[in-house]
Structure formats: structure tokens, C-alpha cells
Motif scaffolding. Structure first.
Motif, PDB file in Angstrom:
ATOM      1  N   ALA A  38       0.819  -1.219   0.000  1.00 46.79           N
ATOM      2  CA  ALA A  38       0.000   0.000   0.000  1.00 46.79           C
ATOM      3  C   ALA A  38       0.851   1.266   0.000  1.00 46.79           C
ATOM      4  CB  ALA A  38      -0.952   0.000   1.189  1.00 46.79           C
ATOM      5  N   GLY A  39       1.847   1.333   0.849  1.00 46.84           N
ATOM      6  CA  GLY A  39       2.701   2.517   0.916  1.00 46.84           C
ATOM      7  C   GLY A  39       3.438   2.774  -0.389  1.00 46.84           C
ATOM      8  N   GLU A  40       3.921   1.709  -0.993  1.00 51.87           N
ATOM      9  CA  GLU A  40       4.659   1.848  -2.259  1.00 51.87           C
ATOM     10  C   GLU A  40       3.718   2.240  -3.395  1.00 51.87           C
ATOM     11  OE1 GLU A  40       7.907   2.095  -4.733  1.00 51.87           O
ATOM     12  OE2 GLU A  40       7.814   1.988  -2.552  1.00 51.87           O
ATOM     13  N   ALA A  41       2.510   1.710  -3.400  1.00 48.42           N
ATOM     14  CA  ALA A  41       1.530   2.074  -4.431  1.00 48.42           C
ATOM     15  C   ALA A  41       1.217   3.565  -4.368  1.00 48.42           C
ATOM     16  CB  ALA A  41       0.251   1.251  -4.248  1.00 48.42           C
ATOM     17  N   TRP A  42       1.025   4.082  -3.162  1.00 45.72           N
ATOM     18  CA  TRP A  42       0.746   5.510  -3.003  1.00 45.72           C
ATOM     19  C   TRP A  42       1.962   6.346  -3.375  1.00 45.72           C
ATOM     20  CZ3 TRP A  42      -3.483   8.283  -2.705  1.00 45.72           C
ATOM     21  CH2 TRP A  42      -4.679   7.636  -2.360  1.00 45.72           C
ATOM     22  N   ARG A  43       3.134   5.898  -2.981  1.00 42.62           N
ATOM     23  CA  ARG A  43       4.376   6.626  -3.276  1.00 42.62           C
ATOM     24  C   ARG A  43       4.576   6.763  -4.778  1.00 42.62           C
ATOM     25  NH1 ARG A  43      10.192   6.584  -1.235  1.00 42.62           N
ATOM     26  NH2 ARG A  43      11.345   5.794  -3.004  1.00 42.62           N
ATOM     27  N   ARG A  44       4.421   5.676  -5.492  1.00 41.93           N
ATOM     28  CA  ARG A  44       4.573   5.719  -6.961  1.00 41.93           C
ATOM     29  C   ARG A  44       3.523   6.615  -7.604  1.00 41.93           C
ATOM     30  NH1 ARG A  44       5.284  -0.662  -8.457  1.00 41.93           N
ATOM     31  NH2 ARG A  44       7.272  -0.979  -7.397  1.00 41.93           N
ATOM     32  N   SER A  45       2.296   6.481  -7.156  1.00 39.80           N
ATOM     33  CA  SER A  45       1.189   7.249  -7.735  1.00 39.80           C
ATOM     34  C   SER A  45       1.356   8.748  -7.499  1.00 39.80           C
ATOM     35  CB  SER A  45      -0.142   6.761  -7.167  1.00 39.80           C
ATOM     36  OG  SER A  45      -0.314   5.386  -7.460  1.00 39.80           O
ATOM     37  N   ILE A  46       1.723   9.114  -6.290  1.00 37.75           N
ATOM     38  CA  ILE A  46       1.946  10.530  -5.979  1.00 37.75           C
ATOM     39  C   ILE A  46       3.101  11.074  -6.802  1.00 37.75           C
ATOM     40  CG2 ILE A  46       2.751  12.117  -4.173  1.00 37.75           C
ATOM     41  CD1 ILE A  46       1.109  10.355  -2.189  1.00 37.75           C
ATOM     42  N   ALA A  47       4.167  10.283  -6.935  1.00 39.19           N
ATOM     43  CA  ALA A  47       5.330  10.731  -7.713  1.00 39.19           C
ATOM     44  C   ALA A  47       4.966  10.929  -9.180  1.00 39.19           C
ATOM     45  CB  ALA A  47       6.475   9.730  -7.568  1.00 39.19           C
ATOM     46  N   GLU A  48       4.217  10.001  -9.760  1.00 43.10           N
ATOM     47  CA  GLU A  48       3.848  10.130 -11.183  1.00 43.10           C
ATOM     48  C   GLU A  48       2.943  11.328 -11.424  1.00 43.10           C
ATOM     49  OE1 GLU A  48       4.108   5.320 -11.928  1.00 43.10           O
ATOM     50  OE2 GLU A  48       2.145   6.287 -11.858  1.00 43.10           O
ATOM     51  N   VAL A  49       1.908  11.444 -10.633  1.00 44.74           N
ATOM     52  CA  VAL A  49       0.961  12.552 -10.817  1.00 44.74           C
ATOM     53  C   VAL A  49       1.644  13.878 -10.487  1.00 44.74           C
ATOM     54  CG1 VAL A  49      -1.205  13.566 -10.005  1.00 44.74           C
ATOM     55  CG2 VAL A  49      -1.077  11.118 -10.490  1.00 44.74           C
ATOM     56  N   GLY A  50       2.436  13.902  -9.446  1.00 50.56           N
ATOM     57  CA  GLY A  50       3.132  15.131  -9.064  1.00 50.56           C
ATOM     58  C   GLY A  50       4.095  15.619 -10.130  1.00 50.56           C
ATOM     59  N   ALA A  51       4.859  14.697 -10.720  1.00 47.69           N
ATOM     60  CA  ALA A  51       5.825  15.078 -11.756  1.00 47.69           C
ATOM     61  C   ALA A  51       5.126  15.668 -12.973  1.00 47.69           C
ATOM     62  CB  ALA A  51       6.670  13.873 -12.156  1.00 47.69           C
ATOM     63  N   VAL A  52       4.051  15.021 -13.404  1.00 49.40           N
ATOM     64  CA  VAL A  52       3.334  15.498 -14.595  1.00 49.40           C
ATOM     65  C   VAL A  52       2.556  16.775 -14.295  1.00 49.40           C
ATOM     66  CG1 VAL A  52       1.523  14.917 -16.267  1.00 49.40           C
ATOM     67  CG2 VAL A  52       3.217  13.195 -15.622  1.00 49.40           C
ATOM     68  N   ALA A  53       1.765  16.742 -13.236  1.00 48.10           N
ATOM     69  CA  ALA A  53       0.906  17.890 -12.911  1.00 48.10           C
ATOM     70  C   ALA A  53       1.708  19.116 -12.492  1.00 48.10           C
ATOM     71  CB  ALA A  53      -0.083  17.505 -11.815  1.00 48.10           C
ATOM     72  N   GLY A  54       2.881  18.903 -11.942  1.00 47.32           N
ATOM     73  CA  GLY A  54       3.708  20.025 -11.532  1.00 47.32           C
ATOM     74  C   GLY A  54       4.552  20.609 -12.648  1.00 47.32           C
ATOM     75  N   THR A  55       4.664  19.888 -13.748  1.00 52.20           N
ATOM     76  CA  THR A  55       5.482  20.352 -14.873  1.00 52.20           C
ATOM     77  C   THR A  55       4.640  20.914 -16.012  1.00 52.20           C
ATOM     78  OG1 THR A  55       7.164  18.702 -14.305  1.00 52.20           O
ATOM     79  CG2 THR A  55       7.283  19.662 -16.515  1.00 52.20           C
ATOM     80  N   LEU A  56       3.510  20.280 -16.313  1.00 47.91           N
ATOM     81  CA  LEU A  56       2.707  20.702 -17.468  1.00 47.91           C
ATOM     82  C   LEU A  56       2.263  22.165 -17.458  1.00 47.91           C
ATOM     83  CD1 LEU A  56       0.516  17.631 -18.438  1.00 47.91           C
ATOM     84  CD2 LEU A  56       2.515  18.567 -19.598  1.00 47.91           C
ATOM     85  N   PRO A  57       1.836  22.726 -16.328  1.00 51.69           N
ATOM     86  CA  PRO A  57       1.438  24.143 -16.371  1.00 51.69           C
ATOM     87  C   PRO A  57       2.576  25.069 -16.795  1.00 51.69           C
ATOM     88  CG  PRO A  57       0.634  23.124 -14.368  1.00 51.69           C
ATOM     89  CD  PRO A  57       1.544  22.136 -15.024  1.00 51.69           C
ATOM     90  N   TRP A  58       3.787  24.758 -16.341  1.00 49.47           N
ATOM     91  CA  TRP A  58       4.935  25.577 -16.723  1.00 49.47           C
ATOM     92  C   TRP A  58       5.229  25.451 -18.211  1.00 49.47           C
ATOM     93  CZ3 TRP A  58       6.352  29.054 -13.350  1.00 49.47           C
ATOM     94  CH2 TRP A  58       6.090  28.829 -11.999  1.00 49.47           C
ATOM     95  N   VAL A  59       5.132  24.237 -18.727  1.00 53.01           N
ATOM     96  CA  VAL A  59       5.369  24.032 -20.160  1.00 53.01           C
ATOM     97  C   VAL A  59       4.282  24.753 -20.957  1.00 53.01           C
ATOM     98  CG1 VAL A  59       5.503  22.287 -21.991  1.00 53.01           C
ATOM     99  CG2 VAL A  59       6.646  21.901 -19.791  1.00 53.01           C
ATOM    100  N   TRP A  60       3.055  24.718 -20.488  1.00 51.57           N
ATOM    101  CA  TRP A  60       1.957  25.452 -21.126  1.00 51.57           C
ATOM    102  C   TRP A  60       2.311  26.938 -21.209  1.00 51.57           C
ATOM    103  CZ3 TRP A  60      -3.592  25.572 -18.581  1.00 51.57           C
ATOM    104  CH2 TRP A  60      -4.444  26.380 -19.334  1.00 51.57           C
ATOM    105  N   MET A  61       2.797  27.490 -20.106  1.00 54.44           N
ATOM    106  CA  MET A  61       3.159  28.915 -20.095  1.00 54.44           C
ATOM    107  C   MET A  61       4.293  29.212 -21.075  1.00 54.44           C
ATOM    108  SD  MET A  61       3.062  30.101 -16.153  1.00 54.44           S
ATOM    109  CE  MET A  61       2.419  28.930 -14.991  1.00 54.44           C
ATOM    110  N   ILE A  62       5.297  28.347 -21.072  1.00 57.70           N
ATOM    111  CA  ILE A  62       6.471  28.562 -21.926  1.00 57.70           C
ATOM    112  C   ILE A  62       6.108  28.479 -23.402  1.00 57.70           C
ATOM    113  CG2 ILE A  62       8.655  27.518 -22.622  1.00 57.70           C
ATOM    114  CD1 ILE A  62       9.036  26.679 -19.722  1.00 57.70           C
TER     115      ILE A  62
END
Length: 187
Positions: A38-62
Motif C-alpha cells: 500500500a505505501g509503495e503504491a501511493w508513493r509511486r502514484s503521488i510521484a507520477e501525478v506530481g511530476a506530470v501535474a507540476g510540470t505541465l502548467p509551466w510548459v503550457w506557459m512557456i
């Protein structure tokens, strides 16, 4: 800061509106990983969503077009030196904004992918992503400045963010690892 809101308010509102969806996507990914602890599933999921969701808005702006001629600045540190004479608000927005472009990727990528678990690799990942975005700005003639200093700042931001998440991806040192268990029997 009023200019930032005028230029990027739509992006900021879109990000805010998507936050509940991102939480649902993260929970859904964690649930799909039934074979992982369970802990690893959440860790992977948060990392994947965080990396994409935290980067795409900046790329949109650029990659948002501007009504200006495209420019290329290939002399390292020249744009940063020019910022020293710019108004302080402009310098802060430019430097901090560029540091944040790939910060989420630098923060979350090594948490998810152990192959990226080094500051040098995160710097190179940020530089590669930035080089791609700067090239797209130029090729698509978006009226933006494609600058080697942007690549350096974007890559530095990825590496610095990786330092912030270091405790979640660093391997324990030999002094922290448990002692080996002896397989011999006492006499």
C-alpha cells in the motif's frame, strides 16, 4: 505581480480547478497497483501525478505564443547578467519562474524511478527537457526568447528540487544498513 496574473491567470485557475481531479487520479493509480504494498503504491502514484501535474502548467506557459519576434540567446550567463539591471520584480519572476519549470519533475522523478536518483542525472534530465522546450519555442516561432540561460536555470531547478526530496529516494548508507546476520552457530 499584476502582470503575472494578467499573463498566466488562466493557467493558475486551470491548475486550481484540476486539483480535485489530480487527487482522484492519484487514488485511482494507487488502487490499481494491487500487487504493490500500500505505501509503495501511493508513493509511486503521488510521484507520477506530481511530476506530470507540476510540470505541465509551466510548459503550457512557456509554449504560449507572444506577439514578438523570436530570438535566440546562445551566450551563457548573458541573460542572467542583464537581469542585474532589470527591475527587481522582473528579475525575481524570471529567475524563480525558470527554476520552477522542471522542479516538480526533479522532485518526484527520483522518488519514482531509481535510475534518476542522483543530482547529476536530475540536472541532465532538466537540461534535456529544457532544451526540448526551448527548441520548440524557436521552431514554432512563438515570439519567445530561446536562451541557454533558461536551460541552465531550468536544469538547476530540477537538481535543487531533487535535493529537497532526497530523503525519499536516497539509498541508506552502509552505516545505516542493518548488520549482516551470521549463519554460523555458536559453539
Amino acid at each position: 505581480m499584476d502582470q503575472v496574473w494578467r499573463d498566466w491567470g488562466d493557467v493558475l485557475l486551470a491548475v486550481a480547478a484540476c486539483l480535485p481531479l489530480l487527487v482522484l487520479v492519484t487514488a485511482g493509480l494507487a488502487r490499481l497497483r494491487r500487487d504493490a504494498p500500500a505505501g509503495e503504491a501511493w508513493r509511486r502514484s503521488i510521484a507520477e501525478v506530481g511530476a506530470v501535474a507540476g510540470t505541465l502548467p509551466w510548459v503550457w506557459m512557456i509554449l504560449t505564443p507572444r506577439d514578438a519576434p523570436r530570438q535566440v540567446h546562445l551566450v551563457p550567463l548573458r541573460d542572467l547578467a542583464d537581469l542585474l539591471t532589470a527591475p527587481p520584480a522582473t528579475a525575481v519572476v524570471q529567475v524563480v519562474g525558470n527554476l520552477l519549470v522542471f522542479a516538480a519533475l526533479g522532485f518526484f522523478a527520483p522518488v519514482r524511478f531509481t535510475a534518476l536518483a542522483s543530482i547529476r542525472r536530475l540536472f541532465l534530465l532538466g537540461a534535456a527537457g529544457s532544451l526540448l522546450v526551448e527548441s520548440l519555442q524557436y521552431v514554432q516561432d512563438l515570439g519567445r526568447v530561446s536562451s541557454v540561460d533558461d536551460v541552465l536555470l531550468n536544469a538547476t531547478g530540477a537538481a535543487l528540487a531533487g535535493l529537497l526530496s532526497h530523503r525519499w529516494w536516497a539509498r541508506p548508507s552502509a552505516s545505516v544498513r542493518p548488520a549482516a546476520v551470521s549463519t554460523t552457530r555458536p559453539v
